[in-house]
Design a protein around this motif. Structure first.
Motif, PDB file in Angstrom:
ATOM      1  N   LEU A   1       0.830  -1.207   0.000  1.00 41.94           N
ATOM      2  CA  LEU A   1       0.000   0.000   0.000  1.00 41.94           C
ATOM      3  C   LEU A   1       0.866   1.258   0.000  1.00 41.94           C
ATOM      4  N   ASP A   2       2.003   1.209   0.702  1.00 43.37           N
ATOM      5  CA  ASP A   2       2.925   2.360   0.687  1.00 43.37           C
ATOM      6  C   ASP A   2       3.398   2.654  -0.733  1.00 43.37           C
TER       7      ASP A   2
ATOM      8  N   GLU B   1       0.519   4.024  -2.880  1.00 48.51           N
ATOM      9  CA  GLU B   1       0.207   5.409  -2.528  1.00 48.51           C
ATOM     10  C   GLU B   1       1.239   6.377  -3.088  1.00 48.51           C
TER      11      GLU B   1
ATOM     12  N   LEU C   1      -4.583  -2.529  -5.373  1.00 44.05           N
ATOM     13  CA  LEU C   1      -5.179  -1.732  -4.299  1.00 44.05           C
ATOM     14  C   LEU C   1      -6.582  -2.244  -3.975  1.00 44.05           C
TER      15      LEU C   1
ATOM     16  N   ARG D   1      -7.790   1.780   4.894  1.00 45.11           N
ATOM     17  CA  ARG D   1      -6.621   2.451   4.327  1.00 45.11           C
ATOM     18  C   ARG D   1      -6.645   2.375   2.808  1.00 45.11           C
TER      19      ARG D   1
ATOM     20  N   ILE E   1      -6.685   5.596   0.321  1.00 40.84           N
ATOM     21  CA  ILE E   1      -5.702   5.848  -0.739  1.00 40.84           C
ATOM     22  C   ILE E   1      -6.426   6.084  -2.065  1.00 40.84           C
TER      23      ILE E   1
ATOM     24  N   ARG F   1      -7.999   9.575  -2.039  1.00 40.64           N
ATOM     25  CA  ARG F   1      -7.029  10.675  -2.128  1.00 40.64           C
ATOM     26  C   ARG F   1      -6.443  10.799  -3.535  1.00 40.64           C
ATOM     27  N   LEU F   2      -6.153   9.658  -4.160  1.00 40.83           N
ATOM     28  CA  LEU F   2      -5.515   9.693  -5.479  1.00 40.83           C
ATOM     29  C   LEU F   2      -6.532   9.899  -6.603  1.00 40.83           C
TER      30      LEU F   2
END
Length: 215
Positions: free
Chosen positions: A140-141, A144, A162, A175, A179, A182-183
């Protein structure tokens, strides 16, 4: 090759070319040929070596996944630039190969975004079926940090990963949805009525709802 050429449809080619594929063969008819031929490893190699997209698609249907070593599969991915050939190679051959995990790790670290996309496709498969040993928060990091600016095919593959994490791993669902929100990747993607949006938050919500309804 003559039989494949006889199936060529200019209208089908025009549709496929809009998606980057250079063939005009109806895939249902191609599958019918493969069903008639059954597995023929030698023929599969001959068809692949022609370089023709329709022939390569047929090759992937009549080969045996275990006939190729890791080096051959890597070369085949790099030789094939048609998206449909790449997708079928990964889904019908590499995923069923004993070399899938070796290639997944190598492809994720590759500089070619098409090759990296294949690595993410294999990662989505593991996220869903055999997630043990995967660093899901770490994935996920990476998503993102990199998905928003990734080229189209790589972005799509990362977005699939994702959504797959969000669908199959409830502890990470919030989470994954965050993500996606946000994206905003694929938020405005045109989705036909009755189909699931590829926008990760909507995709996750819809599949989870179906799972809960069927429980």
């Amino acid at each position: 090759m003559a039989e494949l050429a006889a199936l060529e449809d200019p209208r089908m080619r025009a549709v496929n070319e809009r998606h980057g594929d250079d063939h005009g063969v109806n895939l249902s008819r191609l599958r019918a040929i493969a069903k008639r031929l059954r597995a023929q490893p030698g023929l599969a190699v001959e068809l692949w070596d022609t370089g023709d997209t329709a022939a390569r698609l047929l090759a992937l249907l009549v080969c045996r996944p275990r006939q190729f070593d890791a080096g051959a599969l890597d070369a085949m991915l790099r030789q094939s630039r048609a998206p449909k050939v790449q997708d079928w190679l990964v889904n019908y051959v590499v995923k069923r190969s004993p070399h899938a995990e070796e290639l997944r790790v190598a492809w994720l670290a590759d500089d070619d975004p098409v090759v990296t996309a294949a690595g993410w496709a294999l990662t989505s498969e593991r996220v869903q079926k055999t997630p043990e040993g995967l660093d899901l928060p770490g994935l996920l990091d990476v998503i993102e940090a990199r998905m928003l600016r990734a080229p189209d095919r790589l972005q799509w593959a990362m977005n699939t990963a994702l959504a797959t994490i969000g669908i199959h791993h409830p502890a990470l669902r919030a989470r994954a949805v965050g993500i996606g929100e946000r994206l905003g990747v694929l938020k405005d993607y045109p989705t036909p009525p009755g189909c699931t949006s590829p926008y990760a938050p909507a995709w996750i919500a819809e599949i989870v709802r179906r799972q809960e309804d069927s429980a």
